[in-house]
Write a protein that holds these residues in place. Structure first.
Motif, PDB file in Angstrom:
ATOM      1  N   TYR A  13       4.735  -6.868  -4.150  1.00 27.62           N
ATOM      2  CA  TYR A  13       5.188  -7.741  -3.062  1.00 27.62           C
ATOM      3  C   TYR A  13       4.152  -8.828  -2.861  1.00 27.62           C
ATOM      4  O   TYR A  13       2.959  -8.542  -2.814  1.00 27.62           O
ATOM      5  CB  TYR A  13       5.324  -6.967  -1.747  1.00 27.62           C
ATOM      6  CG  TYR A  13       6.516  -6.043  -1.697  1.00 27.62           C
ATOM      7  CD1 TYR A  13       7.780  -6.539  -1.447  1.00 27.62           C
ATOM      8  CD2 TYR A  13       6.357  -4.675  -1.892  1.00 27.62           C
ATOM      9  CE1 TYR A  13       8.872  -5.691  -1.389  1.00 27.62           C
ATOM     10  CE2 TYR A  13       7.446  -3.816  -1.834  1.00 27.62           C
ATOM     11  CZ  TYR A  13       8.698  -4.337  -1.583  1.00 27.62           C
ATOM     12  OH  TYR A  13       9.780  -3.509  -1.524  1.00 27.62           O
ATOM     13  N   ALA A  22       3.584  -1.816  -4.572  1.00 26.94           N
ATOM     14  CA  ALA A  22       4.249  -0.720  -3.866  1.00 26.94           C
ATOM     15  C   ALA A  22       4.659   0.387  -4.823  1.00 26.94           C
ATOM     16  O   ALA A  22       4.723   1.555  -4.440  1.00 26.94           O
ATOM     17  CB  ALA A  22       5.470  -1.247  -3.120  1.00 26.94           C
ATOM     18  N   GLU A  41       5.565  10.428   1.800  1.00 20.61           N
ATOM     19  CA  GLU A  41       5.551   9.986   3.189  1.00 20.61           C
ATOM     20  C   GLU A  41       5.833   8.489   3.283  1.00 20.61           C
ATOM     21  O   GLU A  41       5.917   7.797   2.269  1.00 20.61           O
ATOM     22  CB  GLU A  41       4.238  10.361   3.870  1.00 20.61           C
ATOM     23  CG  GLU A  41       3.052   9.550   3.432  1.00 20.61           C
ATOM     24  CD  GLU A  41       1.752  10.280   3.749  1.00 20.61           C
ATOM     25  OE1 GLU A  41       1.291  10.158   4.877  1.00 20.61           O
ATOM     26  OE2 GLU A  41       1.205  10.956   2.860  1.00 20.61           O
ATOM     27  N   GLY A  43       5.987   4.653   3.381  1.00 20.61           N
ATOM     28  CA  GLY A  43       5.187   3.602   2.774  1.00 20.61           C
ATOM     29  C   GLY A  43       4.724   3.888   1.357  1.00 20.61           C
ATOM     30  O   GLY A  43       3.956   3.120   0.785  1.00 20.61           O
ATOM     31  N   ASN A  60      10.451 -11.667  -1.883  1.00 19.70           N
ATOM     32  CA  ASN A  60       9.013 -11.729  -2.147  1.00 19.70           C
ATOM     33  C   ASN A  60       8.540 -10.607  -3.072  1.00 19.70           C
ATOM     34  O   ASN A  60       7.354 -10.414  -3.275  1.00 19.70           O
ATOM     35  CB  ASN A  60       8.229 -11.706  -0.836  1.00 19.70           C
ATOM     36  CG  ASN A  60       8.370 -10.395  -0.102  1.00 19.70           C
ATOM     37  OD1 ASN A  60       9.392  -9.715  -0.218  1.00 19.70           O
ATOM     38  ND2 ASN A  60       7.357 -10.013   0.634  1.00 19.70           N
ATOM     39  N   GLN A  96      18.954   3.244   3.789  1.00 22.00           N
ATOM     40  CA  GLN A  96      18.142   3.807   4.852  1.00 22.00           C
ATOM     41  C   GLN A  96      18.550   3.129   6.158  1.00 22.00           C
ATOM     42  O   GLN A  96      18.769   1.930   6.206  1.00 22.00           O
ATOM     43  CB  GLN A  96      16.675   3.496   4.540  1.00 22.00           C
ATOM     44  CG  GLN A  96      15.674   4.004   5.533  1.00 22.00           C
ATOM     45  CD  GLN A  96      14.242   3.877   4.982  1.00 22.00           C
ATOM     46  OE1 GLN A  96      14.014   3.289   3.945  1.00 22.00           O
ATOM     47  NE2 GLN A  96      13.300   4.442   5.700  1.00 22.00           N
ATOM     48  N   LEU A 282      -2.540  -0.514  -0.271  1.00 19.76           N
ATOM     49  CA  LEU A 282      -2.062  -0.790  -1.630  1.00 19.76           C
ATOM     50  C   LEU A 282      -2.364  -2.210  -2.093  1.00 19.76           C
ATOM     51  O   LEU A 282      -2.087  -2.577  -3.224  1.00 19.76           O
ATOM     52  CB  LEU A 282      -0.552  -0.544  -1.707  1.00 19.76           C
ATOM     53  CG  LEU A 282      -0.111   0.905  -1.453  1.00 19.76           C
ATOM     54  CD1 LEU A 282       1.396   1.000  -1.411  1.00 19.76           C
ATOM     55  CD2 LEU A 282      -0.690   1.821  -2.521  1.00 19.76           C
TER      56      LEU A 282
HETATM   57  N1  LIG Z   1       9.438  -6.969   2.066  1.00 22.68           N
HETATM   58  C1  LIG Z   1       8.199  -6.505   1.949  1.00 22.68           C
HETATM   59  N2  LIG Z   1       7.157  -7.340   1.930  1.00 22.68           N
HETATM   60  C2  LIG Z   1       5.892  -6.866   1.803  1.00 22.68           C
HETATM   61  N3  LIG Z   1       5.583  -5.586   1.687  1.00 22.68           N
HETATM   62  C3  LIG Z   1       6.570  -4.691   1.707  1.00 22.68           C
HETATM   63  C4  LIG Z   1       7.934  -5.089   1.841  1.00 22.68           C
HETATM   64  N4  LIG Z   1       8.712  -3.979   1.822  1.00 22.68           N
HETATM   65  C5  LIG Z   1       7.863  -2.935   1.673  1.00 22.68           C
HETATM   66  N5  LIG Z   1       6.585  -3.351   1.601  1.00 22.68           N
HETATM   67  C6  LIG Z   1       5.405  -2.497   1.440  1.00 22.68           C
HETATM   68  O1  LIG Z   1       5.568  -1.743   0.266  1.00 22.68           O
HETATM   69  C7  LIG Z   1       5.118  -0.421   0.461  1.00 22.68           C
HETATM   70  C8  LIG Z   1       6.223   0.554   0.123  1.00 22.68           C
HETATM   71  O2  LIG Z   1       7.301   0.375   1.031  1.00 22.68           O
HETATM   72  P1  LIG Z   1       8.652   1.174   0.905  1.00 22.68           P
HETATM   73  O3  LIG Z   1       9.578   0.645   1.910  1.00 22.68           O
HETATM   74  O4  LIG Z   1       9.095   1.157  -0.507  1.00 22.68           O
HETATM   75  O5  LIG Z   1       8.180   2.641   1.290  1.00 22.68           O
HETATM   76  P2  LIG Z   1       9.043   3.912   1.604  1.00 22.68           P
HETATM   77  O6  LIG Z   1       8.448   5.000   0.798  1.00 22.68           O
HETATM   78  O7  LIG Z   1      10.475   3.654   1.423  1.00 22.68           O
HETATM   79  O8  LIG Z   1       8.717   4.180   3.120  1.00 22.68           O
HETATM   80  P3  LIG Z   1       9.641   4.765   4.288  1.00 22.68           P
HETATM   81  O9  LIG Z   1       9.634   6.256   4.144  1.00 22.68           O
HETATM   82  O10 LIG Z   1       8.949   4.350   5.530  1.00 22.68           O
HETATM   83  O11 LIG Z   1      10.981   4.162   4.115  1.00 22.68           O
HETATM   84  C9  LIG Z   1       4.646  -0.319   1.894  1.00 22.68           C
HETATM   85  O12 LIG Z   1       3.245  -0.439   1.904  1.00 22.68           O
HETATM   86  C10 LIG Z   1       5.278  -1.505   2.564  1.00 22.68           C
HETATM   87  O13 LIG Z   1       4.445  -1.982   3.580  1.00 22.68           O
END
Ligand SMILES: Nc1ncnc2c1ncn2[C@@H]1O[C@H](COP(=O)(O)OP(=O)(O)OP(=O)(O)O)[C@@H](O)[C@H]1O
Ligand SMILES: [Mg+2]
Lengths: 328, 322
Positions: A13, A22, A41, A43, A60, A96, A282
């Motif tokens: 990202y 990510a 968990e 993020g 992005n 989600q 990250l």
């Molecule tokens: N649009 C975005 N722009 C910047 N960073 C992002 C964006 N979407 C997610 N991230 C970052 O990418 C990482 C992974 O996010 P992601 O949503 O894939 O996690 P997740 O495992 O699905 O979490 P959750 O259980 O809260 O849904 C996180 O650190 C988040 O802050």
């Protein structure tokens, strides 16, 4: 050949001037008819990985490495036009936080019908209309409610309508991102039972993202545990989480900590136990094991060298310096 | 939409109209200065003639009686007698209203179509060069007063290149058939309508762009993309349909603005509508005409808000009551 083959995929990202990884070189497969669970968990990159499959990542984001093939076709680099043909017909998505996933100003049956007609412009309207009602019935929504607006549905009904819509074009893969998170316990159980039965009746492959281990255990054949953008452990749910009297054979301390935090999986009833602190930032490169800072058994090597994946038993892989081959 | 809701809204509408009418009365009858004093400004004014005038305008009655006479006249569609034109106000307004409706109607239509279209273009390529161009141009146009934009257009199209007429409704002395007359009016309409459109379409495009950008990040938009719908369908069917709600509200507010703008634009272009009439009546202290014109503008704004309220009910299933 696997239905879905994710090979060495990274998702970055752009944030401000820098970037954030990510998903970091993740590989996984979903076989035809299989249900794969992804846990980790908040993020840790589960949603990012899921969205990467139908190329639905936000503007992005970019897939900076790897390949994703679905039914033998490479999706990375595919044109938007081709992707649009694959979306929903090959891979459908249940998002989600489904509270707002349905268009608030369009009737539910229209939204499902739209999915059908968008992919089959010659579809007979009556046949398609009948199919919509059939789908709704399949998920337990009476035909009389088909003409409702989303806000006239409860959260559980909305999620079921979403699932009905996901089935509209008979996809081979359904990605469900935390399909039960926003729901009460009863609705959660209903949705899980529904996904489980649909999987069998519709011959659906499932990639279910969740942070709820018991949900994964209920529905999935295999489990992939993600931590801070990488896969730390994967194996059959039966082996990793334990089933039918067999104890959990999880190898990674993170997986063990997750299990320990789930009372109904036989662990102690404390989330804090073994899982204090937060996942690492990250946006800066990490040397060594990403979990080392939170790991009780961390050794010197853990902070210096990222552990390689070790096949501890057939189909069971763990990325930990402490992991050892299991004696069968 | 339930009948109860409609009844409630109609009641509110009636109250608002009554208050507006009464306020309009107060504005012209209670505030200092009345037509007789005005006519008497010249100094030597025969007291007998003065008494006659006072009687003619009903100023000899107590205020409360004047108020009821005013209400009664209003109900009968009698809006008084113009001092300047020496005709019933309704006759004076009659011609002007049509011209203003033509001007404001054209400008509104073009504004909505162009404004929404620009908003869609900007929003669907948010943060790109075309978005930035549209946004900056819109901000620039929006911040210019109507009369200023009008004068620039007059300079470019009238004084400089002579391609379009810059004043009035028709070319004086031009003798043609019906068709020729229509073309002549249309040519005269272009510049004032364009002036009004430029300013308002700019505002409109900004509103639609921002609303659309907000809508685009909603979960259901991701669903629409995941369903494999075409970009076009996603924007027009899903995004715009959801963005119409704030846009309808903006349209209602916009009518007030465009009427205000019409006064300036009609004055600059000598367009014989309500705006020019108001301007002239202010200059010539033609109170009855002013009073009626104010009232009509107020009613137009109230009516638009009423319609947008009802439209909102129809457009948004969440506020619709069974
Ligand atoms: N649009 C975005 N722009 C910047 N960073 C992002 C964006 N979407 C997610 N991230 C970052 O990418 C990482 C992974 O996010 P992601 O949503 O894939 O996690 P997740 O495992 O699905 O979490 P959750 O259980 O809260 O849904 C996180 O650190 C988040 O802050
Ligand atoms: Mg997520």
């Amino acid at each position: 050949m696997s239905l879905l083959d994710i090979e060495d995929v990274s998702v970055d990202y752009r944030i401000g001037s820098g970037s954030l990884r990510a998903v970091d070189h993740v590989s996984l497969r979903v076989e035809q008819g299989e249900a794969l669970g992804i846990v980790g968990e908040s993020g840790c990159g589960k949603t990012s990985l899921g969205l990467a499959v139908p190329m639905l990542l936000p503007a992005n984001a970019s897939i900076s490495s790897g390949s994703i093939s679905l039914g033998g076709r490479e999706l990375v680099g595919m044109s938007e036009r081709e992707l649009n043909q694959l979306r929903w017909t090959e891979v459908a998505f249940v998002f989600q936080g489904a509270m707002n996933a349905l268009n608030p100003v369009q009737r539910v049956d229209r939204q499902i019908l739209e999915a059908i007609t968008a992919h089959d412009s010659h579809a007979d309207r009556e046949v398609a209309g009948a199919r919509v009602l059939e789908l709704l019935e399949l998920v337990g929504i009476a035909a009389a409610r088909a003409k409702s607006y989303p806000h006239e549905f409860s959260g559980g009904m909305r999620q079921r309508a979403m699932i009905a819509m996901a089935l509209a074009c008979r996809p081979s893969l359904l990605i469900a991102d935390e399909p039960t998170t926003a729901l009460d316990v009863i609705s959660q159980a209903q949705i899980l039972a529904l996904l489980d039965s649909l999987r069998r009746s519709e011959g659906l492959s499932l990639m279910m993202i969740s942070h709820d281990l018991s949900a994964i255990k209920r529905v999935c054949d295999r489990i992939v545990v993600m931590y801070a953008g990488v896969v730390v452990e994967s194996g059959t749910t039966e082996e990793v989480l334990g089933r039918r009297g067999r104890p959990a054979a999880a190898q990674h301390p993170y997986t063990k900590a997750l299990i320990a935090a789930h009372p109904d999986l036989g662990g102690a009833r404390s989330l804090a136990q073994g899982l204090s602190g937060h996942p690492p930032d990250l946006s800066v490169p990490i040397t060594g094991c990403r979990f080392a800072d939170r790991c009780d058994s961390a050794m010197e090597i853990c902070r210096e060298q990222a552990p390689a994946s070790l096949s501890v038993s057939p189909g069971h892989v763990a990325a930990c310096h402490l992991a050892r081959r299991l004696v069968p | 939409m339930s009948l109860r809701y409609l009844a409630k809204k109609l009641f509110t509408l009636a109250v608002t109209l009554y208050v507006t009418v009464s306020f309009n009365f107060l504005l012209f009858h209670v505030l200092p200065g009345n037509p007789v004093q005005l006519l008497a400004r010249s100094g030597h004014f025969d007291p007998a003639a003065r008494a006659q005038l006072v009687k003619l305008f009903g100023l000899d009655h107590p205020l409360i009686v004047q108020y009821f006479i005013y209400l009664k006249d209003m109900v009968h569609g009698n809006l008084g007698f113009s001092y300047v034109y020496r005709q019933p106000v309704t006759t004076v307004l009659g011609g002007a209203i049509g011209n203003t409706v033509l001007l404001v109607g054209t400008a509104t239509l073009v504004t909505i179509v162009v404004g929404i279209w620009l908003g869609v273009v900007a929003a669907s390529r948010a943060h790109s060069l075309s978005d930035a161009t549209i946004t900056v141009t819109s901000l620039g146009l929006w911040s210019m007063p109507d009369f200023f934009t009008g004068m620039i257009l007059i300079f470019i199209c009238g004084v400089w290149t002579h391609i379009l007429p810059i004043s009035g409704l028709v070319t004086p002395g031009l003798v043609t058939g019906t068709w020729g007359h229509l073309v002549d009016v249309a040519r005269h309409l272009i510049l004032p309508a364009l002036t009004l459109t430029l300013v308002n379409a700019a505002e409109f495009s900004l509103i639609s762009r921002n609303t659309l950008v907000d809508v685009m990040v909603e979960d259901y938009m991701l669903t629409a993309r995941a369903k494999g719908l075409s970009r076009r369908r996603i924007i027009w069917r899903h995004a715009l349909r959801n963005a119409t709600l704030p846009i309808v509200t903006a349209t209602a507010l916009y009518v007030g603005m465009i009427l205000g703008g019409a006064i300036q634009v009609e004055t600059v272009f000598s367009w014989p509508g309500m705006g020019l009439l108001i301007y002239n009546s202010v200059v010539q202290r033609d109170y009855p005409v002013l009073e009626a014109a104010f009232l009509i503008f107020a009613i137009a704004v109230i009516a638009t808000n009423f319609i947008s309220d009802l439209l909102y009910q129809v457009l948004d299933p969440r506020v619709r009551r069974a």
